[in-house]
Each structure stands twice: as C-alpha cells, then as structure tokens.
Design an enzyme around this catalytic site. Structure first.
Site, PDB file in Angstrom:
ATOM      1  N   ASN A  12      94.246   8.968  37.666  1.00 25.96           N
ATOM      2  CA  ASN A  12      94.399   8.260  38.937  1.00 25.96           C
ATOM      3  C   ASN A  12      93.745   6.875  38.811  1.00 25.96           C
ATOM      4  O   ASN A  12      92.547   6.780  38.520  1.00 25.96           O
ATOM      5  CB  ASN A  12      93.746   9.096  40.045  1.00 25.96           C
ATOM      6  CG  ASN A  12      93.849   8.444  41.404  1.00 25.96           C
ATOM      7  OD1 ASN A  12      93.657   7.240  41.536  1.00 25.96           O
ATOM      8  ND2 ASN A  12      94.126   9.218  42.425  1.00 25.96           N
ATOM      9  N   HIS A  15      91.117   3.299  41.750  1.00 22.86           N
ATOM     10  CA  HIS A  15      89.869   2.540  41.890  1.00 22.86           C
ATOM     11  C   HIS A  15      89.770   1.336  40.965  1.00 22.86           C
ATOM     12  O   HIS A  15      88.846   0.537  41.095  1.00 22.86           O
ATOM     13  CB  HIS A  15      88.675   3.491  41.825  1.00 22.86           C
ATOM     14  CG  HIS A  15      88.729   4.448  42.975  1.00 22.86           C
ATOM     15  ND1 HIS A  15      88.686   4.013  44.287  1.00 22.86           N
ATOM     16  CD2 HIS A  15      88.939   5.785  43.035  1.00 22.86           C
ATOM     17  CE1 HIS A  15      88.826   5.050  45.100  1.00 22.86           C
ATOM     18  NE2 HIS A  15      88.993   6.135  44.366  1.00 22.86           N
ATOM     19  N   ARG A  23      87.378  -8.441  45.435  1.00 22.58           N
ATOM     20  CA  ARG A  23      87.301  -9.893  45.330  1.00 22.58           C
ATOM     21  C   ARG A  23      88.609 -10.586  45.693  1.00 22.58           C
ATOM     22  O   ARG A  23      88.712 -11.794  45.561  1.00 22.58           O
ATOM     23  CB  ARG A  23      86.913 -10.273  43.899  1.00 22.58           C
ATOM     24  CG  ARG A  23      85.490  -9.922  43.542  1.00 22.58           C
ATOM     25  CD  ARG A  23      84.477 -10.806  44.254  1.00 22.58           C
ATOM     26  NE  ARG A  23      84.530 -12.164  43.765  1.00 22.58           N
ATOM     27  CZ  ARG A  23      83.798 -12.620  42.766  1.00 22.58           C
ATOM     28  NH1 ARG A  23      82.943 -11.832  42.156  1.00 22.58           N
ATOM     29  NH2 ARG A  23      83.916 -13.856  42.373  1.00 22.58           N
ATOM     30  N   HIS A  48      97.727   6.440  44.704  1.00 27.27           N
ATOM     31  CA  HIS A  48      97.809   6.784  46.131  1.00 27.27           C
ATOM     32  C   HIS A  48      97.986   5.497  46.935  1.00 27.27           C
ATOM     33  O   HIS A  48      97.083   4.664  46.982  1.00 27.27           O
ATOM     34  CB  HIS A  48      96.502   7.495  46.524  1.00 27.27           C
ATOM     35  CG  HIS A  48      96.453   7.972  47.943  1.00 27.27           C
ATOM     36  ND1 HIS A  48      95.379   8.667  48.441  1.00 27.27           N
ATOM     37  CD2 HIS A  48      97.342   7.868  48.973  1.00 27.27           C
ATOM     38  CE1 HIS A  48      95.597   8.959  49.720  1.00 27.27           C
ATOM     39  NE2 HIS A  48      96.779   8.478  50.056  1.00 27.27           N
ATOM     40  N   ARG A  50      97.750   4.181  50.171  1.00 24.76           N
ATOM     41  CA  ARG A  50      97.235   4.575  51.490  1.00 24.76           C
ATOM     42  C   ARG A  50      97.859   3.713  52.573  1.00 24.76           C
ATOM     43  O   ARG A  50      98.257   2.578  52.323  1.00 24.76           O
ATOM     44  CB  ARG A  50      95.707   4.449  51.524  1.00 24.76           C
ATOM     45  CG  ARG A  50      95.001   5.438  50.611  1.00 24.76           C
ATOM     46  CD  ARG A  50      93.502   5.406  50.836  1.00 24.76           C
ATOM     47  NE  ARG A  50      93.138   6.094  52.051  1.00 24.76           N
ATOM     48  CZ  ARG A  50      92.569   7.312  52.103  1.00 24.76           C
ATOM     49  NH1 ARG A  50      92.276   7.959  50.999  1.00 24.76           N
ATOM     50  NH2 ARG A  50      92.282   7.865  53.257  1.00 24.76           N
ATOM     51  N   ARG A  54      94.098   0.123  51.115  1.00 23.95           N
ATOM     52  CA  ARG A  54      92.745  -0.297  50.717  1.00 23.95           C
ATOM     53  C   ARG A  54      92.599  -0.459  49.205  1.00 23.95           C
ATOM     54  O   ARG A  54      91.710  -1.139  48.742  1.00 23.95           O
ATOM     55  CB  ARG A  54      91.688   0.677  51.251  1.00 23.95           C
ATOM     56  CG  ARG A  54      91.728   2.031  50.602  1.00 23.95           C
ATOM     57  CD  ARG A  54      90.590   2.910  51.076  1.00 23.95           C
ATOM     58  NE  ARG A  54      90.758   3.338  52.457  1.00 23.95           N
ATOM     59  CZ  ARG A  54      90.157   4.410  52.956  1.00 23.95           C
ATOM     60  NH1 ARG A  54      89.320   5.118  52.217  1.00 23.95           N
ATOM     61  NH2 ARG A  54      90.376   4.771  54.204  1.00 23.95           N
ATOM     62  N   GLU A  75     101.030   9.569  45.283  1.00 25.48           N
ATOM     63  CA  GLU A  75     100.334  10.263  46.374  1.00 25.48           C
ATOM     64  C   GLU A  75     100.541   9.509  47.665  1.00 25.48           C
ATOM     65  O   GLU A  75     100.393   8.273  47.691  1.00 25.48           O
ATOM     66  CB  GLU A  75      98.828  10.262  46.111  1.00 25.48           C
ATOM     67  CG  GLU A  75      98.351  11.386  45.275  1.00 25.48           C
ATOM     68  CD  GLU A  75      96.829  11.368  45.219  1.00 25.48           C
ATOM     69  OE1 GLU A  75      96.178  10.978  46.201  1.00 25.48           O
ATOM     70  OE2 GLU A  75      96.318  11.716  44.160  1.00 25.48           O
ATOM     71  N   THR A 105      87.479   9.109  51.186  1.00 20.22           N
ATOM     72  CA  THR A 105      88.437   9.636  50.228  1.00 20.22           C
ATOM     73  C   THR A 105      89.152  10.808  50.890  1.00 20.22           C
ATOM     74  O   THR A 105      88.847  11.144  52.033  1.00 20.22           O
ATOM     75  CB  THR A 105      87.708  10.065  48.928  1.00 20.22           C
ATOM     76  OG1 THR A 105      88.658  10.590  48.006  1.00 20.22           O
ATOM     77  CG2 THR A 105      86.646  11.114  49.183  1.00 20.22           C
ATOM     78  N   THR A 106      90.111  11.410  50.174  1.00 18.35           N
ATOM     79  CA  THR A 106      90.872  12.507  50.770  1.00 18.35           C
ATOM     80  C   THR A 106      89.962  13.738  50.869  1.00 18.35           C
ATOM     81  O   THR A 106      89.713  14.411  49.886  1.00 18.35           O
ATOM     82  CB  THR A 106      92.115  12.799  49.917  1.00 18.35           C
ATOM     83  OG1 THR A 106      92.746  11.549  49.614  1.00 18.35           O
ATOM     84  CG2 THR A 106      93.087  13.688  50.648  1.00 18.35           C
ATOM     85  N   GLU A 156      98.630  21.364  44.533  1.00 22.43           N
ATOM     86  CA  GLU A 156      97.436  20.808  43.891  1.00 22.43           C
ATOM     87  C   GLU A 156      96.228  21.299  44.671  1.00 22.43           C
ATOM     88  O   GLU A 156      96.088  21.013  45.865  1.00 22.43           O
ATOM     89  CB  GLU A 156      97.480  19.276  43.857  1.00 22.43           C
ATOM     90  CG  GLU A 156      96.198  18.722  43.220  1.00 22.43           C
ATOM     91  CD  GLU A 156      96.318  17.320  42.670  1.00 22.43           C
ATOM     92  OE1 GLU A 156      97.433  16.883  42.327  1.00 22.43           O
ATOM     93  OE2 GLU A 156      95.266  16.661  42.576  1.00 22.43           O
ATOM     94  N   HIS A 199      90.192  16.422  42.326  1.00 24.08           N
ATOM     95  CA  HIS A 199      89.301  15.761  43.281  1.00 24.08           C
ATOM     96  C   HIS A 199      87.843  15.980  42.878  1.00 24.08           C
ATOM     97  O   HIS A 199      87.355  17.099  42.873  1.00 24.08           O
ATOM     98  CB  HIS A 199      89.485  16.202  44.728  1.00 24.08           C
ATOM     99  CG  HIS A 199      88.960  15.154  45.670  1.00 24.08           C
ATOM    100  ND1 HIS A 199      89.741  14.147  46.184  1.00 24.08           N
ATOM    101  CD2 HIS A 199      87.710  14.912  46.105  1.00 24.08           C
ATOM    102  CE1 HIS A 199      89.001  13.347  46.923  1.00 24.08           C
ATOM    103  NE2 HIS A 199      87.769  13.787  46.881  1.00 24.08           N
ATOM    104  N   GLY A 200      87.214  14.877  42.540  1.00 28.09           N
ATOM    105  CA  GLY A 200      85.781  14.893  42.238  1.00 28.09           C
ATOM    106  C   GLY A 200      85.424  15.423  40.862  1.00 28.09           C
ATOM    107  O   GLY A 200      84.238  15.603  40.565  1.00 28.09           O
TER     108      GLY A 200
HETATM  109  N1  PXP Z   1      94.218  14.640  43.516  1.00 29.79           N
HETATM  110  C1  PXP Z   1      94.449  14.194  44.763  1.00 29.79           C
HETATM  111  C2  PXP Z   1      95.561  14.824  45.536  1.00 29.79           C
HETATM  112  C3  PXP Z   1      93.695  13.143  45.313  1.00 29.79           C
HETATM  113  O1  PXP Z   1      93.931  12.719  46.568  1.00 29.79           O
HETATM  114  C4  PXP Z   1      92.702  12.537  44.519  1.00 29.79           C
HETATM  115  C5  PXP Z   1      91.904  11.391  45.066  1.00 29.79           C
HETATM  116  O2  PXP Z   1      92.729  10.349  45.403  1.00 29.79           O
HETATM  117  C6  PXP Z   1      92.517  13.014  43.222  1.00 29.79           C
HETATM  118  C7  PXP Z   1      93.265  14.084  42.746  1.00 29.79           C
HETATM  119  C8  PXP Z   1      91.518  12.395  42.300  1.00 29.79           C
HETATM  120  O3  PXP Z   1      90.233  12.540  42.797  1.00 29.79           O
HETATM  121  P1  PXP Z   1      89.059  11.740  42.109  1.00 29.79           P
HETATM  122  O4  PXP Z   1      89.365  10.293  42.260  1.00 29.79           O
HETATM  123  O5  PXP Z   1      87.857  12.183  42.870  1.00 29.79           O
HETATM  124  O6  PXP Z   1      89.023  12.167  40.663  1.00 29.79           O
END
Ligand code: PXP
Length: 252
Positions: A12, A15, A23, A48, A50, A54, A75, A105-106, A156, A199-200
């Site tokens: 992903n 970020h 900036r 993603h 959004r 953002r 996403e 975050t989600t 997921e 996620h995380g």
């Molecule tokens: N899977 C989904 C569906 C998510 O929404 C996210 C965060 O955008 C991730 C995976 C990845 O999560 P992380 O950025 O915390 O690794």
C-alpha cells in the site's frame, strides 16, 4: 502448519502520497514507489482514494493504472463517485472499506450485515466489468457470511486489533485476537471466500498471520513506508517478503 500456494504481498503506497502532500510538492511520487515495490517482490499495489483525497489523488490512480504491470487493488468507500472512478479505470480488484472523515486510518471493518442489500446492488456493476470485489471486514463470523451472500469473491480481514494488542503489550488480547483471526480465516475459506488480511502489520506481527494457510494475500503499507526511511523502500519490502515466506514454510 504450512500454507497452500504462495502468499501474495500487496504494498500500500498511500503514505508516500501523504509525505508528498505534506509539502504540496510533486515528490515523493507514489508511482515511482509502486515501481520499486515491484522490483522488491511485491505481487500487487494497493492505493486508497479517500473521499477527502488526503493522500492518493485522482491523478495518482490514473497514472498507476497506466504505469503498473502489477495488479492494482483499488481501495474505496462505497459511494457513487468512487464507483464511477472504478468503472472508468477497471482495476484488477476493488476493496470496499468504511470511511469516516475524522478517522486517522480505516479503523474497523465494513458493517456488511447492516448494508447487505445495498452493497450487493452496489458491487454488481463492478463485478460485471471484471473487477474482483474484496470487502474489508472484521473477523466476525456473521459479517463474513454476509460478505459471501452479497457476492464478493474476497474478504480482507482487519488485523488492527491484533496488531494494537501486540504493540501495547496486551498479551492475552493479542492471543485472543490471533486465535479469532485463525478461526475466521479457516471459516471464510470453507464457505468459498478468498481470504486476505491487513492493517497495522509490522515485522513483529506479520509471521503468525502469514502462517495461516487460508490467507492468500497480505496488504501492508504504513509500516513499510516508515521503515523505508531507515532501510530504503526496496530493502524494507524485501525483508517483509522474506518474513512472510519464512512463516509460510517450505511448502509454499
Ligand atoms: N488493508 C486495508 C483494507 C486498508 O484499509 C489498509 C490501510 O489503508 C491496509 C490494508 C494497510 O494498512 P497499513 O497501512 O496499516 O499497513
């Protein structure tokens, strides 16, 4: 316990865009990051878009669609605007996530049970144009059954509660969350869903989840982009890939 089939890594790149947007510059470029992720052993790219834009922008999605050799997992929230964008680009996969403006975050999975008939109608045109539909859901048996009923191919599973418990040192919660993820992965697979998770996830938390044989794909972003500050993006991703393969064992 060894997994069946290679475990895919979806990187992903949201970020990278967060840093760029801090900036208002044109760099760092998430498309360049996606290309490097490909070199580092990623099997797919996740982005993603959004509603508040953002991080990833509409233009990023356009550029990713034309520049990538890897499949794009797009996403998005279940809105009319996002569906129009997805129908225009026809990404390999669409992952439907809940979205709140005020969240960082989600934070949780989609409440599929509550929105079942609306979601079934919502995803139908996306399925018709060939997008694989993935639903981001909590590891809850009733939600998973609803994911199956609406006609999605993939669930997921949200790994955030497990990862938070790990990083906050709540050992009994960590164990319980992991056991629940294990149980629900097996259940989702048994009812015919392809199972993804994310996620995380970090180097410290990825291996137990990667070891679940039913999990076919992990989507990982925030930690990898942070780790790239120290190791570089290619090395950060390659290390994650190695840990996943190690957890999966020699039979993958
Ligand atoms: N899977 C989904 C569906 C998510 O929404 C996210 C965060 O955008 C991730 C995976 C990845 O999560 P992380 O950025 O915390 O690794």
């Amino acid at each position: 316990m060894y997994g069946k089939g290679k475990l895919r890594l979806g990187v992903n790149i949201d970020h990278v865009a967060t840093v760029r947007n801090a900036r208002g510059s044109s760099y760092p470029d998430p498309v360049r990051a996606a290309k490097l992720a490909e070199d580092a052993g990623a099997d797919g790219i996740t982005a993603h878009l959004r509603e508040d834009r953002r991080h990833i922008s509409d233009r990023d999605i356009e550029r990713l669609t034309s520049a990538l050799d890897l499949p794009l997992n797009f996403e998005m929230a279940a809105t009319a605007e996002m569906r129009d964008i997805a129908l225009r680009h026809r990404p390999h996969a669409v992952c439907i996530v809940p979205e709140k403006r005020e969240e960082k975050t989600t934070e949780g999975g989609l409440d599929v049970m509550r929105e079942e008939s609306g979601l079934a109608d919502y995803i139908a045109p996306l399925r018709e144009v060939g997008c694989r539909i993935s639903i981001f859901a909590a590891a809850d048996r009733r939600q998973i059954e609803a994911v199956k009923r609406i006609g999605a191919e993939v669930v997921e599973l949200h790994t955030g509660a497990y990862c938070d418990a790990h990083h906050e040192g709540r050992e009994s919660d960590r164990k319980r969350e992991l056991e629940n993820l294990r149980h629900i992965s097996a259940y989702a697979h048994s009812i015919g869903l392809e199972v993804h998770a994310g996620h995380g996830l970090t180097y410290d938390t990825v291996m137990p989840v990667a070891a679940f044989p039913e999990v076919m794909e992990l989507n990982i972003g925030h930690f990898l982009i942070g780790e790239a500050i120290y190791l570089g993006l290619v090395a950060a991703i390659a290390k994650m890939r190695r840990l996943m393969d190690e957890a999966r064992g020699p039979a993958h």
